[in-house]
Enzyme design. Sequence first.
Site, short mmCIF file in Angstrom:
data_model
loop_
_atom_site.label_atom_id
_atom_site.label_comp_id
_atom_site.label_asym_id
_atom_site.label_seq_id
_atom_site.Cartn_x
_atom_site.Cartn_y
_atom_site.Cartn_z
N VAL A 22 0.78 4.23 1.49
CA VAL A 22 1.12 4.88 2.77
C VAL A 22 2.11 4.01 3.55
CG1 VAL A 22 0.22 5.85 4.92
CG2 VAL A 22 -1.12 6.04 2.83
N CYS A 23 1.87 2.68 3.53
CA CYS A 23 2.79 1.78 4.25
C CYS A 23 4.19 1.84 3.64
CB CYS A 23 2.26 0.34 4.23
SG CYS A 23 0.68 0.17 5.05
N GLY A 24 4.24 1.89 2.32
CA GLY A 24 5.53 1.99 1.64
C GLY A 24 6.26 3.26 2.05
N SER A 46 0.88 -1.18 0.00
CA SER A 46 0.00 0.00 0.00
C SER A 46 0.91 1.23 0.00
CB SER A 46 -0.92 0.01 1.21
OG SER A 46 -0.33 0.69 2.28
N LEU A 98 7.44 2.96 5.84
CA LEU A 98 8.63 2.13 6.05
C LEU A 98 9.86 2.77 5.40
CD1 LEU A 98 7.20 -1.49 5.64
CD2 LEU A 98 7.48 -0.15 7.71
#
Lengths: 185, 182
Positions: B56-58, B54, B61
């Site tokens: 936002v997760c990318g 996703s 992190l």
Amino acid sequence: MFKTKLKTSPNENDHHLGDLQSTATLIEYGDYQCSHCRSLVFTIDNLVRHFKNNFCFIYRHFPLHTIHPMAEMAAIAAEAADKQGKFWPMHYLLFQDGKNISEETIISCAEKLNLQMETFKGDLTKLELIEKVHTDFTEGMRSGVNGTPTLFLNGVRYNGLLDYDILKQAIEHLQRPKNFLTFLS
Amino acid sequence: MAEPRPTQNENQTLLPNGMLAPDFTLPADDKQKISLHDFIGRPVVLIFYPADWSSVCGSELTIFNEVLSEFKKHNAQVLGISVDNVWSHIAFSRSINLTFPILSDFEPKGQISKIYRAYNDQNGFSSRALYLIDAKGVIRWSYLSPILENPGVDEVLHELETISEQSLEWHPSMNSQQDAHV
């Protein structure tokens, strides 16, 4: 939600378009290999053209080197061009190259701008310029920059859509002091 | 194609500060398992995130990965956790050049996320939550982020610096809870 506020106020060391004392200031933390930043160039350009007065746009570096290996060198190249008075022309050329930026394309950009090449190449390794880029990054990270592009409107992180009309409206609100607090709340 | 929009559970609350962080062991890839107790003596940052791939997760992190050296200054270990399987984690990690482990809370699905109260039943995956655990295994700070908002690193880094400064000071909750841990 964190109240993310800018740690470093706009100042004379910033690359800016418009008066630093403007009522509305938009700061972008960007990366020359970021496709979203590239898309934003046109939006920002239109905003700068629209708001001829009382609006200032500032660009600060935030190269994400783990996913964009040439972003830091590109940022240093923009600083090197700045030493010859060509920051903004270099800024636009670098975004044109985007993901394809390489050492060769950076040199080619500098040639297109008729920079003094020996000076430019020497400046690419100057500690002073590397530190300027690192300082932008560190201060951005401390201000809540969480990716690129991250925008700050009058020092407060903007989490809205990167859309011309929405940004224009946000800036117009900031230009009317009485609406400043209602817009942020 | 637009990403599906996950829901936010407004009533969700994370584990309280001062509590001993529940231990866990999860696979980091197809060969290696990582346990929280591996890092006793070092601060740990746990990043619970909804899903590999996703945007936002990318971004979240990636920003931790970019400033990993700041965490290393405090000898801190950063660990990502989601309900994705190890094969997804391996590919996702490679795609964004992660240099810290992301752990697979895949089977039983979300077990550790649930223990840390970071799981969202409606979505079927973890919410976006951060925990800072000190060198003695005590939760010192946590944050539940709006699911579509990348919290960045500045707050957790600030808290890490604070506990590093305090690390030589006596802390009543630490002694009693460390005893209970033995």
